[in-house]
Design an enzyme around this catalytic site. Structure first.
Site, mmCIF file in Angstrom:
data_model
loop_
_atom_site.group_PDB
_atom_site.id
_atom_site.type_symbol
_atom_site.label_atom_id
_atom_site.label_comp_id
_atom_site.label_asym_id
_atom_site.label_seq_id
_atom_site.Cartn_x
_atom_site.Cartn_y
_atom_site.Cartn_z
ATOM 1 N N CYS A 2 80.061 26.419 62.481
ATOM 2 C CA CYS A 2 80.720 25.239 61.949
ATOM 3 C C CYS A 2 79.820 24.023 62.094
ATOM 4 O O CYS A 2 78.676 24.112 62.502
ATOM 5 C CB CYS A 2 82.033 24.985 62.691
ATOM 6 N N ASN A 79 80.968 24.278 67.627
ATOM 7 C CA ASN A 79 80.078 24.872 66.631
ATOM 8 C C ASN A 79 79.354 26.038 67.284
ATOM 9 O O ASN A 79 78.652 25.846 68.273
ATOM 10 C CB ASN A 79 79.059 23.821 66.156
ATOM 11 N N ASP A 103 87.271 32.604 69.711
ATOM 12 C CA ASP A 103 86.499 32.251 70.901
ATOM 13 C C ASP A 103 86.701 30.790 71.291
ATOM 14 O O ASP A 103 86.566 30.417 72.457
ATOM 15 C CB ASP A 103 85.009 32.560 70.699
ATOM 16 N N SER A 373 68.838 37.757 62.986
ATOM 17 C CA SER A 373 67.434 37.406 62.792
ATOM 18 C C SER A 373 66.611 37.875 63.986
ATOM 19 O O SER A 373 67.121 37.973 65.104
ATOM 20 C CB SER A 373 67.314 35.885 62.613
#
Length: 656
Positions: A2, A79, A103, A373
């Site tokens: 976010c 975030n 969470d 990644s």
């Protein structure tokens, strides 16, 4: 994943003014959170929080933010992801009146029960959050250990502003920004603005592993570190792994598998970036081992020789059985993407691999919402070729008196690169390594300059620097110190290789690599997760002896051995390529007119920020093909493009 923002307005604004201001700030972050938005206001305290949501876990409205704790004391804008949130929820028991299964709710419950200071060390995740304590009237900002998620903050015209990106702060109706010339000097050396600095005076980046608490009525936040890379390194070196190399590999693979598995938790489609290199292959192999269906993988290729890793990624994908997609990047892709770069990065950012990172993120977002990644392997396991180069070069030249080396450098650089080209080109393939290239004089000049450092760390500073004296280029600037220039900030590792790895994990990793990945992925509403930066992996890696990580010219030995358990060695047995783009050629071709307009002498003089003469000299040498100044020039071009995009924001600083 976010975006968050907010402000503290001490002068008791009206509710409508507060809502208007935070609403404008929040609207700038829609790309980070296209699925939902929320505002929370306490007009009596002059506090407002904003949140944009990219729904990953608990897609229902029960995950809406800003979220108020069960007890009503705390309000959170969050975030990121807390990967161990299920274990944390079990620790609290099922006696709480849980509303959903996000969470965010678990994080709030832990803070309510244990407090912020006790909660932060328990979190395994990537995150940045803003927490308002209604009882104590205290704002707390916090960031994850290795700096995966960003958070900016600072006072501006009597208001305390904070947000996931600078654009949220600059959107405040009364924002007035002043260019930080010292930060610009640091940027021109490194190609990124290092934390805690930002491109604006008075606005800071919260550093990794820290929290900042601001009580109402205070002016200066109290900064506390709950985890530092230096302490993790020192603990690892003081208590090395007690076992054999084979046991270490088994332990590392188990740890990595768990880190990957935790990051595969999502209620939305998930995939991975795959370059075909060691790091991304390790991540994808461990993903596929835990997936009942083919993992979606994505890669980027180039038509220019020396930049194309796509065939290697394709072979790895075929062996692992992934569902693979690739895109070949052209100069036209670069031109079309450049217009987005200043808007997405918000401050000057000179790593040109931002272009393929943005393009591969955009491609992946068509099919998935989360991508894993492979970033971090080089810093943890000694993978960069510059580590080898610096170590071997210092071993060979360190014994030579500094005065003699500088005299030699002066003699070499007194001869123009073009003259060296005429002397060296006929030797062709007889020349070793870096001289067997199209412009040997250019490479010789740059290499000999690097050799004038008085220590291996100074040699490394020259190695990673773009502009060696950026403060002389920026009018009225004084370059700030960093871990690269201040030995007191570094642990005693006893090894130049480990010293370089540490410096990169504190500076290059969070302020370049992770910034690049965050802005590119979030710019298209994609969440990128980095398993190798699970803090447990970082701490374990530093408990392994360097000789187990680097041998001769090979680095990342533990990751190589783990990959070989899943992929044939032949697929990995090739030189490291990196994730670069052919900027050198693009600047002489399709990007030439764009660059010329940004670097025009009249424009530079009118701005009053940069000295035109050294810039024009490098630009003209580059166009003529005499030197390759693409890295230096790209830094300048990204600053100039940012200056245009920022508009009037930094205008107050355009005169020294």
């Amino acid at each position: 994943m976010c975006g968050l923002c907010g402000l503290i307005e001490p002068d008791a604004p009206t509710e409508s003014d507060l809502r208007h201001a935070v609403g404008r700030m929040n609207d700038t972050l829609v790309h980070r959170g296209p699925d939902d938005q929320g505002l929370w206001l306490d007009p009596a305290a002059g506090v407002a929080l904003g949140h944009r949501r990219l729904s990953i876990l608990d897609l229902s409205p029960l995950g809406h933010q800003p979220m108020v704790s069960h007890c009503g004391r705390y309000v959170l804008a969050f975030n990121g992801e807390i990967y161990n949130y299920l274990a944390l929820r079990r620790d609290l028991g099922e006696t709480l009146p849980w509303r959903g299964h996000s969470d965010t709710e678990v994080l709030l419950a832990w803070i309510s029960r244990r407090g912020v200071a006790a909660t932060l060390p328990q979190l395994n995740g990537m995150f940045a959050f803003a927490l308002w304590d209604r009882q104590e009237r205290r704002l707390t900002l916090a960031r994850d250990r290795l700096g995966e998620k960003p958070l900016y903050y600072g006072w501006n015209r009597g208001r305390f502003l904070f947000g996931s990106e600078l654009k949220a702060l600059t959107a405040h109706p009364h924002w007035q920004g002043t260019l930080d010339r010292d930060a610009l000097a640091a940027y021109l050396r490194l190609s990124y603005v290092p934390a805690p600095h930002s491109i604006y005076q008075g606005i800071r980046k919260l550093e990794p592993g820290t929290s900042a608490a601001l009580d109402q009525g205070q002016q200066t936040p109290v900064i506390r570190a709950y985890w530092t890379a230096r302490e993790a390194v020192e603990r690892g070196l003081a208590a090395p792994f007690d076992g054999s190399r084979a046991q270490a590999l088994d332990a590392l693979e188990s740890l990595l598998s768990d880190a990957v598995g935790l990051r595969m938790q999502a209620d939305v489609p998930l995939g991975a970036f795959l370059s075909g290199g060691i790091d991304s292959t390790a991540v994808v192999a461990l993903m596929q081992a835990q997936s009942a269906k083919p993992v979606r993988t994505f890669s980027i290729g180039f038509h220019e020789t020396g930049f194309d890793e796509a065939p290697y990624a394709r072979q790895v994908a075929a062996h692992l059985g992934t569902d693979h997609t690739e895109l070949y990047v052209t100069a036209q892709h670069g031109i079309e993407t450049i217009v987005d770069l200043p808007r997405l990065w918000d401050e000057p950012f000179g790593d040109s691999s931002q272009i393929p990172t943005l393009l591969v993120s955009r491609m992946a977002r068509r099919d998935v919402t989360v991508c894993l990644s492979g970033d971090g392997g080089d810093e943890l396991f000694g993978g960069y070729s510059r580590y080898l180069w610096t170590r071997e070069t210092w071993r060979r030249i360190g014994w030579v008196p500094l005065g003699l080396r500088r005299a030699l450098a002066g003699a070499v650089t007194a001869i123009a690169p073009g003259t060296w080209d005429r002397l060296l080109r006929p030797l062709g393939r007889l020349l070793p390594g870096p001289l067997a290239i199209a412009n040997p004089g250019d490479r010789l000049h740059k290499a000999i300059d690097v050799l004038t450092g008085d220590s291996p760390e100074a040699l490394y500073l020259r190695m990673v620097s773009h502009w060696n004296d950026p403060a002389a280029l920026v009018i009225g600037a004084q370059e700030p110190a960093s871990v690269l220039t201040d030995p007191a900030r570094r642990p005693r590792t006893g090894s130049i290789t480990e010293s370089m790895m540490f410096m990169d994990s504190c500076l290059y990793l969070p302020d370049d690599i992770l910034v690049k990945v965050d802005r590119a992925s979030m710019g298209v509403g994609l969440e990128a997760r980095v398993p190798l930066l699970d803090h447990r992996v970082y701490e374990f890696a530093w408990s392994l002896p360097l000789r187990w990580k680097v041998r001769g010219r090979l680095g990342k030995l533990p990751l190589r051995h783990i990959v070989e358990r899943h992929v044939p060695r032949a697929l990995m047995d090739r030189p490291k390529m990196g994730f670069g783009v052919p900027i050198e050629h693009w600047l002489r071709g399709p990007l030439r007119d764009w660059a010329e307009a940004l670097l025009a002498r009249d424009r530079l003089l009118a701005d009053g920020i940069l000295r035109p003469d050294p810039i024009r000299a490098k630009w003209e040498e580059h166009l003529a093909g005499r030197r390759n100044w693409s890295y230096y020039l790209w830094d300048l071009l990204m600053f100039q493009a940012w200056l245009d995009a920022a508009g009037a924001a930094p205008s107050a600083s355009r005169r020294p």
